[in-house]
Each structure stands twice: as structure tokens, then as C-alpha cells.
Design a protein around this motif. Structure first.
Motif, mmCIF file in Angstrom:
data_model
loop_
_atom_site.group_PDB
_atom_site.id
_atom_site.type_symbol
_atom_site.label_atom_id
_atom_site.label_comp_id
_atom_site.label_asym_id
_atom_site.label_seq_id
_atom_site.Cartn_x
_atom_site.Cartn_y
_atom_site.Cartn_z
ATOM 1 N N UNK A 26 0.825 -1.213 0.000
ATOM 2 C CA UNK A 26 0.000 0.000 0.000
ATOM 3 C C UNK A 26 0.857 1.260 0.000
ATOM 4 N N UNK A 27 1.961 1.224 0.728
ATOM 5 C CA UNK A 27 2.881 2.368 0.724
ATOM 6 C C UNK A 27 3.426 2.588 -0.670
ATOM 7 N N UNK A 33 1.718 7.124 -6.732
ATOM 8 C CA UNK A 33 0.567 7.862 -7.231
ATOM 9 C C UNK A 33 -0.573 6.989 -7.704
ATOM 10 N N UNK A 34 -0.627 5.746 -7.260
ATOM 11 C CA UNK A 34 -1.697 4.821 -7.663
ATOM 12 C C UNK A 34 -2.487 4.380 -6.440
ATOM 13 N N UNK A 44 -5.247 14.695 -10.710
ATOM 14 C CA UNK A 44 -4.768 15.660 -9.719
ATOM 15 C C UNK A 44 -4.771 15.098 -8.300
ATOM 16 N N UNK A 45 -5.400 13.946 -8.080
ATOM 17 C CA UNK A 45 -5.414 13.339 -6.749
ATOM 18 C C UNK A 45 -4.125 12.595 -6.436
ATOM 19 N N UNK A 46 -3.242 12.476 -7.406
ATOM 20 C CA UNK A 46 -2.010 11.710 -7.215
ATOM 21 C C UNK A 46 -1.120 12.334 -6.145
ATOM 22 N N UNK A 49 -2.230 11.169 -2.850
ATOM 23 C CA UNK A 49 -1.834 9.781 -2.631
ATOM 24 C C UNK A 49 -0.368 9.685 -2.223
ATOM 25 N N UNK A 50 0.477 10.510 -2.827
ATOM 26 C CA UNK A 50 1.896 10.506 -2.465
ATOM 27 C C UNK A 50 2.063 10.988 -1.021
ATOM 28 N N UNK A 51 1.358 12.035 -0.633
ATOM 29 C CA UNK A 51 1.409 12.500 0.751
ATOM 30 C C UNK A 51 0.935 11.414 1.704
ATOM 31 N N UNK A 52 -0.142 10.734 1.336
ATOM 32 C CA UNK A 52 -0.664 9.645 2.156
ATOM 33 C C UNK A 52 0.339 8.497 2.231
ATOM 34 N N UNK A 53 1.065 8.241 1.144
ATOM 35 C CA UNK A 53 2.097 7.213 1.142
ATOM 36 C C UNK A 53 3.237 7.552 2.086
ATOM 37 N N UNK A 54 3.643 8.818 2.106
ATOM 38 C CA UNK A 54 4.698 9.253 3.031
ATOM 39 C C UNK A 54 4.211 9.097 4.471
#
Length: 116
Positions: A26-27, A33-34, A44-46, A49-54
């Protein structure tokens, strides 16, 4: 009290180690960005997603590193060569987590098996 703390640490370590394959997948999805899946164009939501991944990466590291260091320290004080036991246990439980998740589902988290 020390034994209770050690038992709770070991249970937490087991839980986080077994769930780590799903966490890492999931990370990875979010960092690339997926976050909603590879078949969906996030546009534009990517960046969200990157912030959420961090954020997920930081949470995963906070979940595993303190207990890993604590268990390594306890094993080191027993005998110097025992310091590898928690690290090898993590690797073994990571493999068990992949087995529980299923190899095909685990590898799909990294984008394999989807059309490009």
C-alpha cells in the motif's frame, strides 16, 4: 511488569511483521501515485496519494522500528549472537504474511499483472 512489557512487545512485533507485506504494498502504491489502484487514473489526486504514502511510511516505521530495537537490545543482552533473532523473525514473518496474502495478490500491489 518487565515480562508483561516484553510479551506485549512480542505480540505487537508479530502483528506488524505479518501485516508488513500489505503495508509495504500500500505504501508503494501511494508513493507511486496509484492510491486507488493501477487501473484508475488519479489525475490531480495523485499528489494526495503521495502525501498519504509518506504518512503511511512514517507510521509503519514508527510501528516496527521501536519494537525491533527493543527486542534486539533484549536479545543482545542475553547473548551477542542473539541480536539477529528479531531481524530473522521479521523476515520469516514477512514471508508468512506474503503466504497469507497470496503471492499473486502481493505482487499486484506493485503493479505487476495489470495492463500498462
Amino acid at each position: 511488569m518487565k515480562k508483561t512489557k516484553t510479551v506485549i512487545s512480542i505480540i505487537w512485533f508479530l502483528f506488524v511483521s505479518i501485516s508488513s507485506p500489505l503495508w509495504t504494498g500500500c505504501i508503494y502504491m501511494n508513493l507511486t501515485g496509484h492510491g486507488k489502484g493501477y487501473a484508475y487514473d488519479m489525475g490531480s489526486e495523485a499528489d494526495i496519494a503521495v502525501f498519504f504514502g509518506v504518512l503511511l511510511l512514517i507510521l509503519w516505521l514508527l510501528a516496527i522500528l521501536p519494537v525491533m530495537f527493543s527486542l534486539c537490545k533484549k536479545c543482545y543482552h542475553r547473548k551477542r549472537s542473539f541480536v539477529w533473532i528479531p531481524i530473522l523473525a521479521f523476515a520469516g514473518l514477512f514471508i508468512v504474511g506474503i503466504w497469507i496474502l497470496g503471492w499473486n495478490e502481493f505482487i499486484k500491489l506493485f503493479g505487476y499483472g495489470y495492463p500498462a
